[in-house]
Structure formats: C-alpha cells, structure tokens
Design a protein around this motif. Sequence first.
Motif, mmCIF file in Angstrom:
data_model
loop_
_atom_site.group_PDB
_atom_site.id
_atom_site.type_symbol
_atom_site.label_atom_id
_atom_site.label_comp_id
_atom_site.label_asym_id
_atom_site.label_seq_id
_atom_site.Cartn_x
_atom_site.Cartn_y
_atom_site.Cartn_z
ATOM 1 N N VAL A 111 0.849 -1.190 0.000
ATOM 2 C CA VAL A 111 0.000 0.000 0.000
ATOM 3 C C VAL A 111 0.884 1.239 0.000
ATOM 4 C CG1 VAL A 111 -1.759 1.294 1.259
ATOM 5 C CG2 VAL A 111 -1.838 -1.198 1.235
ATOM 6 N N HIS A 112 0.573 2.167 -0.877
ATOM 7 C CA HIS A 112 1.292 3.432 -0.957
ATOM 8 C C HIS A 112 0.721 4.350 0.113
ATOM 9 C CE1 HIS A 112 1.997 7.445 -3.045
ATOM 10 N NE2 HIS A 112 3.192 6.994 -2.722
ATOM 11 N N MET A 113 1.592 4.873 0.982
ATOM 12 C CA MET A 113 1.075 5.686 2.088
ATOM 13 C C MET A 113 1.961 6.874 2.403
ATOM 14 S SD MET A 113 2.026 3.470 5.482
ATOM 15 C CE MET A 113 2.263 4.869 6.562
ATOM 16 N N ASP A 114 1.365 7.815 3.104
ATOM 17 C CA ASP A 114 2.060 8.985 3.622
ATOM 18 C C ASP A 114 2.604 8.614 4.996
ATOM 19 O OD1 ASP A 114 2.409 11.412 5.248
ATOM 20 O OD2 ASP A 114 1.488 12.466 3.576
ATOM 21 N N MET A 115 3.914 8.735 5.188
ATOM 22 C CA MET A 115 4.522 8.320 6.445
ATOM 23 C C MET A 115 4.113 9.225 7.612
ATOM 24 S SD MET A 115 8.254 6.982 5.128
ATOM 25 C CE MET A 115 8.923 6.919 6.773
ATOM 26 N N LYS A 116 3.801 10.492 7.359
ATOM 27 C CA LYS A 116 3.407 11.398 8.454
ATOM 28 C C LYS A 116 2.006 11.086 8.968
ATOM 29 C CE LYS A 116 6.301 15.319 7.205
ATOM 30 N NZ LYS A 116 6.338 16.666 6.679
ATOM 31 N N THR A 117 1.085 10.834 8.055
ATOM 32 C CA THR A 117 -0.305 10.627 8.464
ATOM 33 C C THR A 117 -0.644 9.150 8.678
ATOM 34 O OG1 THR A 117 -1.157 10.423 6.208
ATOM 35 C CG2 THR A 117 -1.015 12.665 7.151
ATOM 36 N N GLY A 118 0.133 8.272 8.054
ATOM 37 C CA GLY A 118 -0.180 6.850 8.135
ATOM 38 C C GLY A 118 -1.354 6.452 7.263
ATOM 39 N N LYS A 119 -1.794 7.362 6.406
ATOM 40 C CA LYS A 119 -2.947 7.110 5.526
ATOM 41 C C LYS A 119 -2.478 6.759 4.124
ATOM 42 C CE LYS A 119 -6.197 9.420 8.249
ATOM 43 N NZ LYS A 119 -6.901 8.550 9.080
ATOM 44 N N SER A 120 -3.301 5.978 3.434
ATOM 45 C CA SER A 120 -2.960 5.608 2.065
ATOM 46 C C SER A 120 -3.022 6.819 1.147
ATOM 47 C CB SER A 120 -3.887 4.499 1.560
ATOM 48 O OG SER A 120 -5.220 4.944 1.505
ATOM 49 N N LEU A 121 -2.206 6.773 0.095
ATOM 50 C CA LEU A 121 -2.143 7.828 -0.920
ATOM 51 C C LEU A 121 -2.341 7.197 -2.292
ATOM 52 C CD1 LEU A 121 1.185 9.693 -0.003
ATOM 53 C CD2 LEU A 121 -1.110 10.628 0.185
ATOM 54 N N PRO A 122 -3.013 7.866 -3.204
ATOM 55 C CA PRO A 122 -3.051 7.361 -4.578
ATOM 56 C C PRO A 122 -1.637 7.313 -5.153
ATOM 57 C CG PRO A 122 -4.682 9.086 -4.259
ATOM 58 C CD PRO A 122 -3.812 9.078 -3.037
ATOM 59 N N TRP A 123 -1.383 6.319 -5.987
ATOM 60 C CA TRP A 123 -0.082 6.246 -6.656
ATOM 61 C C TRP A 123 0.095 7.489 -7.531
ATOM 62 C CZ3 TRP A 123 3.091 2.753 -4.905
ATOM 63 C CH2 TRP A 123 2.634 1.493 -4.496
ATOM 64 N N PRO A 124 1.281 8.093 -7.543
ATOM 65 C CA PRO A 124 1.531 9.160 -8.510
ATOM 66 C C PRO A 124 1.427 8.582 -9.930
ATOM 67 C CG PRO A 124 3.244 9.128 -6.812
ATOM 68 C CD PRO A 124 2.419 7.877 -6.646
ATOM 69 N N ALA A 125 1.019 9.411 -10.865
ATOM 70 C CA ALA A 125 0.842 8.951 -12.250
ATOM 71 C C ALA A 125 2.117 8.324 -12.800
ATOM 72 C CB ALA A 125 0.388 10.112 -13.132
ATOM 73 N N HIS A 126 3.281 8.918 -12.509
ATOM 74 C CA HIS A 126 4.530 8.375 -13.047
ATOM 75 C C HIS A 126 4.861 7.006 -12.438
ATOM 76 C CE1 HIS A 126 6.076 10.335 -9.370
ATOM 77 N NE2 HIS A 126 7.080 9.469 -9.440
ATOM 78 N N THR A 127 4.501 6.781 -11.177
ATOM 79 C CA THR A 127 4.751 5.482 -10.545
ATOM 80 C C THR A 127 3.834 4.428 -11.143
ATOM 81 O OG1 THR A 127 5.393 6.581 -8.485
ATOM 82 C CG2 THR A 127 4.838 4.244 -8.344
#
Length: 146
Positions: A111-127
């Motif tokens: 799962v792609h996530m933000d380390m500060k919030t611990g919440k999932s993030l959508p994959w960046p388009a380039h990834t």
Amino acid sequence: MQVFESHIAVRFKHVDAAGIMFYPRYFELINDLVEDWFASGVGESFKQLHLVEGRAVPTAHIDVNFHAPSKLDDELTLNLRVVRIGTSSCTLSIHAHAGDEARLSATLVIVHMDMKTGKSLPWPAHTKAAMTPWLNAHQNHNGENA
C-alpha cells in the motif's frame, strides 16, 4: 508483461541447524526483491521514496505457500509479477525456484502511504505508469498464465 528476476545463493546465514532455509528468511528475500524492483523496475529507490519524499509502501497482506525446502548452497531464482494495480495498492505475485523445482509462491499487497499521516495515498501517475509494464492481469493464483 515483464517479469522482474533476482538470483540468490542460499548462504549459511539463511539456514537453520539442519541446513534448511529458515522460513522467515524468505520474507527478507521477498522484501529485498520488492525494494530492488522499485529501484530498477519502477525507477524509485526506497531511499528517495521513504527518506526524501516521506512516502512508504508497507506490505498490508501476504499469502505464502512453501513447496520444497531450500538448502545451503542452492541457487534460487525469484520472480516478481504485478497482478493488480489499484488506486493506492498493488498486488504482487512472487515465485522462488531452484532450477525446475518450485520452492515458494507468494501473493502480497503493498500500500502506498504517507509516512506522516499513516494514511494511504493514490499512486503518482509516473509510478503507476512505471508499474504497468510489469502487470499481468491474466495470471491465476499459482502465478501461471490463464
């Protein structure tokens, strides 16, 4: 569809007193394979991803089947295929074999996530675009093409 491949010799550090690979070592090999795939296949090093950008890709789920023991000095080939790319997750199929003998098959969800919030993030388009060539949507649960 591309297959990301890695080769490793089973070393003394991988085995137990019986000379058989201790099962948690497979999880370390899987983690190494995913990290190498991100660096070489996706083009994003874990250093950049985690330490610079504050993003992470932890494993949220893993299913593993052990088919045969690996022993000291065996030469293992590990293969990674992408089964599914979601909004913020990715399902990977991993297989390890020595020659023609299957040793392990695993399916894991990262799962792609933000380390500060611990919440999932959508994959960046380039990834997401860099992951797409590795996608094999016609693969069954054993990693074989359907």
